[in-house]
Design a protein around this motif. Structure first.
Motif, PDB file in Angstrom:
ATOM      1  N   SER A  35       1.067  -1.140   0.522  1.00 13.77           N
ATOM      2  CA  SER A  35       0.293   0.241   0.142  1.00 13.77           C
ATOM      3  C   SER A  35       0.928   1.351  -0.072  1.00 13.77           C
ATOM      4  O   SER A  35       0.663   1.938  -0.876  1.00 13.77           O
ATOM      5  CB  SER A  35      -0.765  -0.498   0.913  1.00 13.77           C
ATOM      6  N   ILE A  36       2.040   1.154   0.558  1.00 13.44           N
ATOM      7  CA  ILE A  36       3.083   2.137   0.638  1.00 13.44           C
ATOM      8  C   ILE A  36       3.766   2.201  -0.651  1.00 13.44           C
ATOM      9  O   ILE A  36       3.984   4.186  -1.014  1.00 13.44           O
ATOM     10  CB  ILE A  36       4.098   2.611   2.137  1.00 13.44           C
ATOM     11  N   ARG A  88      12.826   3.441   2.845  1.00 12.77           N
ATOM     12  CA  ARG A  88      11.116   4.438   3.953  1.00 12.77           C
ATOM     13  C   ARG A  88      10.385   3.863   4.022  1.00 12.77           C
ATOM     14  O   ARG A  88      10.036   3.535   5.022  1.00 12.77           O
ATOM     15  CB  ARG A  88      11.554   6.286   3.356  1.00 12.77           C
ATOM     16  N   ALA A  89      10.048   3.337   2.638  1.00  9.19           N
ATOM     17  CA  ALA A  89       8.515   2.782   2.682  1.00  9.19           C
ATOM     18  C   ALA A  89       8.578   1.332   3.860  1.00  9.19           C
ATOM     19  O   ALA A  89       7.546   1.055   4.408  1.00  9.19           O
ATOM     20  CB  ALA A  89       8.084   2.130   1.441  1.00  9.19           C
ATOM     21  N   LEU A  90       9.167   1.121   3.998  1.00  4.68           N
ATOM     22  CA  LEU A  90       9.307  -0.482   4.020  1.00  4.68           C
ATOM     23  C   LEU A  90       9.573  -0.012   6.347  1.00  4.68           C
ATOM     24  O   LEU A  90       8.992  -0.771   7.124  1.00  4.68           O
ATOM     25  CB  LEU A  90      10.736  -1.879   4.097  1.00  4.68           C
ATOM     26  N   ASN A  91      10.268   0.502   6.402  1.00  7.78           N
ATOM     27  CA  ASN A  91      10.657   1.575   7.181  1.00  7.78           C
ATOM     28  C   ASN A  91       9.071   2.141   7.957  1.00  7.78           C
ATOM     29  O   ASN A  91       8.922   1.376   9.651  1.00  7.78           O
ATOM     30  CB  ASN A  91      11.943   2.353   7.774  1.00  7.78           C
ATOM     31  N   LEU A  92       8.670   2.418   7.669  1.00 10.08           N
ATOM     32  CA  LEU A  92       7.042   3.159   7.510  1.00 10.08           C
ATOM     33  C   LEU A  92       6.000   2.241   8.185  1.00 10.08           C
ATOM     34  O   LEU A  92       5.754   1.716   8.765  1.00 10.08           O
ATOM     35  CB  LEU A  92       6.959   4.141   6.697  1.00 10.08           C
ATOM     36  N   GLU A 113      15.446  -6.992   9.412  1.00  7.80           N
ATOM     37  CA  GLU A 113      16.287  -6.627   8.219  1.00  7.80           C
ATOM     38  C   GLU A 113      15.676  -6.349   6.946  1.00  7.80           C
ATOM     39  O   GLU A 113      14.686  -6.641   6.207  1.00  7.80           O
ATOM     40  CB  GLU A 113      17.249  -7.821   7.844  1.00  7.80           C
ATOM     41  N   ILE A 114      16.423  -5.023   5.921  1.00  3.83           N
ATOM     42  CA  ILE A 114      16.152  -4.594   4.431  1.00  3.83           C
ATOM     43  C   ILE A 114      17.116  -5.560   3.943  1.00  3.83           C
ATOM     44  O   ILE A 114      18.048  -4.749   3.850  1.00  3.83           O
ATOM     45  CB  ILE A 114      15.207  -3.309   4.845  1.00  3.83           C
ATOM     46  N   TYR A 115      16.978  -6.026   3.655  1.00  3.74           N
ATOM     47  CA  TYR A 115      18.064  -6.558   1.706  1.00  3.74           C
ATOM     48  C   TYR A 115      17.328  -5.603   0.242  1.00  3.74           C
ATOM     49  O   TYR A 115      15.790  -6.309  -0.167  1.00  3.74           O
ATOM     50  CB  TYR A 115      18.592  -7.420   1.602  1.00  3.74           C
TER      51      TYR A 115
END
Length: 127
Positions: A35-36, A88-92, A113-115
């Motif tokens: 959605s983001i 940014r979208a995943l952190n939000l 974790e973000i890859y």
């Protein structure tokens, strides 16, 4: 998940309740992130989420509780310029908007974790 398609071929009737909680967590985080992404006009080439939980007992029993939960986000972008926006979208998603993440945090410590990978070479010019 490819593009905006969210396909789950998981047989829920064969899963224990704790595994179902992790499945629900991944699905909620994925739908929230998508959605983001849509609002930010991000179209990932691929998007995968893996949720892992550690339990309090050596083997799974009714009394087992989560002692830690980890979410791994793997995203493939078309361009290098999308990587910052994807992050940014995943952190939000993780820090603000996903309700299931908020609930699980009340049960156990939750990390992520973000890859992010680009499908184009490093020589691509950032727009």
């Amino acid at each position: 998940m490819k593009g905006a398609d969210f396909v789950s071929d998981v047989r829920c009737d064969k899963m224990n309740p704790k595994a179902l909680m992790l499945l629900g967590l991944g699905r909620c985080a994925g739908l929230t992130a998508m959605s983001i992404f849509k609002k930010m006009n991000i179209k990932p080439e691929s998007f995968e989420i893996e949720c892992r939980g550690e339990i309090s007992t050596p083997t799974l029993v009714a009394e087992s509780v989560f002692t830690a939960v980890n979410i791994v986000y793997n995203v493939e972008c078309e361009t290098l310029s999308e990587q910052g926006r994807v992050s940014r979208a995943l952190n939000l998603t993780h820090d603000k908007y996903c309700g299931m993440i908020k609930m699980i945090r009340k049960v156990a410590p939750l990390s992520h974790e973000i890859y992010i990978h680009s499908t184009h070479s490093v020589s691509e010019k950032v727009k």
